[in-house]
Design an enzyme around this catalytic site. Structure first.
Site, short mmCIF file in Angstrom:
data_model
loop_
_atom_site.label_atom_id
_atom_site.label_comp_id
_atom_site.label_asym_id
_atom_site.label_seq_id
_atom_site.Cartn_x
_atom_site.Cartn_y
_atom_site.Cartn_z
N ASP A 12 10.13 4.52 3.22
CA ASP A 12 10.49 3.44 4.12
C ASP A 12 11.72 2.76 3.53
O ASP A 12 12.16 3.09 2.42
CB ASP A 12 9.32 2.47 4.29
CG ASP A 12 9.35 1.71 5.61
OD1 ASP A 12 10.43 1.68 6.25
OD2 ASP A 12 8.32 1.14 6.00
N HIS A 27 8.19 -5.87 5.37
CA HIS A 27 9.61 -6.21 5.45
C HIS A 27 9.94 -7.43 4.59
O HIS A 27 11.04 -7.55 4.06
CB HIS A 27 10.03 -6.49 6.90
CG HIS A 27 10.02 -5.28 7.78
ND1 HIS A 27 8.89 -4.83 8.41
CD2 HIS A 27 11.02 -4.43 8.13
CE1 HIS A 27 9.18 -3.76 9.12
NE2 HIS A 27 10.47 -3.49 8.96
#
EC number: 3.2.1.52
Length: 343
Positions: free
Chosen positions: A251, A185
């Site tokens: 993702d 992230h």
């Protein structure tokens, strides 16, 4: 009135508890083929049902509505929903009683799916198939176990429960995110292991029947210098060696782990050209607007034809979706709930 638009390859988020005019504009764009919800989109079950109905009414066929709702730390809807355990709890139970653990995993899948389906959500990005090597904080207790056989057995049981509840499955994060310490992230993780070592992480993908797979924003230099979700080599390995013919999600293309590919248009091109069927773009409405204005992917009918498989089914053997009250009166749901509460 709903608009008849074919499914596009982008899956995007929305702003809040109901749709804004900007949300509606984006969701009606032909490049969009699905919606992902977050905690900011949830107040209570009544509001959630209203939001999902609002989304469903925009287009025909309706857009699939998804969420990250694994249990433990990653459960977007909490008040009014059953608190689901972290998957490590099931792995620890497996060490004591494998049959009881599989029963509990199936119960978790059934409750997870049936509660979401009762409020108009079609799909959850679960199960996590990453192995718990004790190194990754972002995975950690989201993993069932370090043992790939235990992961495969518990994931198979959870998938049975999801199916009974009317929902498909998504294995993540291929080929495995459990070894690297960095969080994709906010960083660009690199897994320097050999292929033989990485193959251990891949074992569950060989054994399970999955509806979807999400590759990791992790670089595995043994095969490719690109993150797995941007790598034709890794996605070909998934398709051919694991004999996977379901949906491949990127993702989130807004994550730092995706930044190696360049601008958001570059990232979309890289994921699309690598073989991802559906591209997630979350928490960056400016990125979405840029893609809707500039990205021009070549149409791929076979990929688009996979997207309707995300739409949920009624579940629990019913011909029509259950309301929450009907669900709570159903014997299978009650039994599964008791099993979870006993953990």
């Amino acid at each position: 009135m709903s608009t008849n638009i074919p499914y596009g390859p982008l899956m995007i988020d929305v702003e809040g508890l109901s749709l804004t005019e900007a949300d509606k504009r984006r969701l009606q764009h032909p490049l969009v083929g699905g919606v992902i919800l977050f905690s900011r989109n949830y107040k209570d079950p009544v509001q959630l049902s209203a939001l999902t109905q609002e989304i469903a009414d925009l287009r025909h066929p309706p857009l699939p509505i998804t969420v990250d709702h694994e249990g433990g730390r990653v459960q977007r809807f909490r008040e009014g929903f059953t608190r689901l355990p972290a998957m490590r709890v099931l792995g620890e139970l497996f060490a004591q009683d494998p049959i009881a653990a599989e029963d509990a995993a199936e119960a978790v899948g059934l409750v997870l799916a049936s509660e979401l389906r009762a409020h108009g959500v079609d799909f959850s990005f679960t199960p996590v198939l990453d192995l718990d090597w004790g190194r990754s904080g972002v995975i950690g207790d989201r993993s069932f176990s370090k043992d790939p056989q235990i992961v495969a057995r518990l994931a198979a049981a959870l998938i049975r429960g999801l199916s009974k509840g009317g929902m498909g499955s998504c294995g993540k994060h291929f080929p495995g995110h459990g070894w690297v310490e960095a969080d994709s992230h906010v960083a660009i993780p690199v897994d320097e292991r050999t292929m033989a070592e990485i193959e251990i992480d891949m074992q569950p993908y060989h054994e399970l029947s999955l509806d979807a797979v999400m590759p990791a924003h992790v670089i595995y230099p043994v095969l490719d210098e690109r993150p797995a979700g941007f790598s034709p080599r890794w996605l070909e390995k998934l398709r051919l060696e694991c004999q996977f013919d379901g949906i491949i999600f990127s993702d989130d293309l807004s994550m730092e782990g995706a930044s190696v590919a360049g601008t958001i248009v570059d990232r979309a091109n890289a994921a699309w050209d690598a073989g991802c069927d559906v591209l997630l773009v979350c928490n960056k409405p400016d990125f979405v607007d840029e893609l809707l204005a500039q990205w021009q992917p070549v149409a791929q009918p076979k990929r688009a034809a996979r997207i309707p498989n995300l739409l949920g089914q009624p579940g629990l053997g019913q011909a029509h979706p259950l309301t929450r009250a009907q669900l709570e009166a159903h014997a299978d749901y009650q039994a599964a709930l008791k099993r979870i509460q006993a953990l």
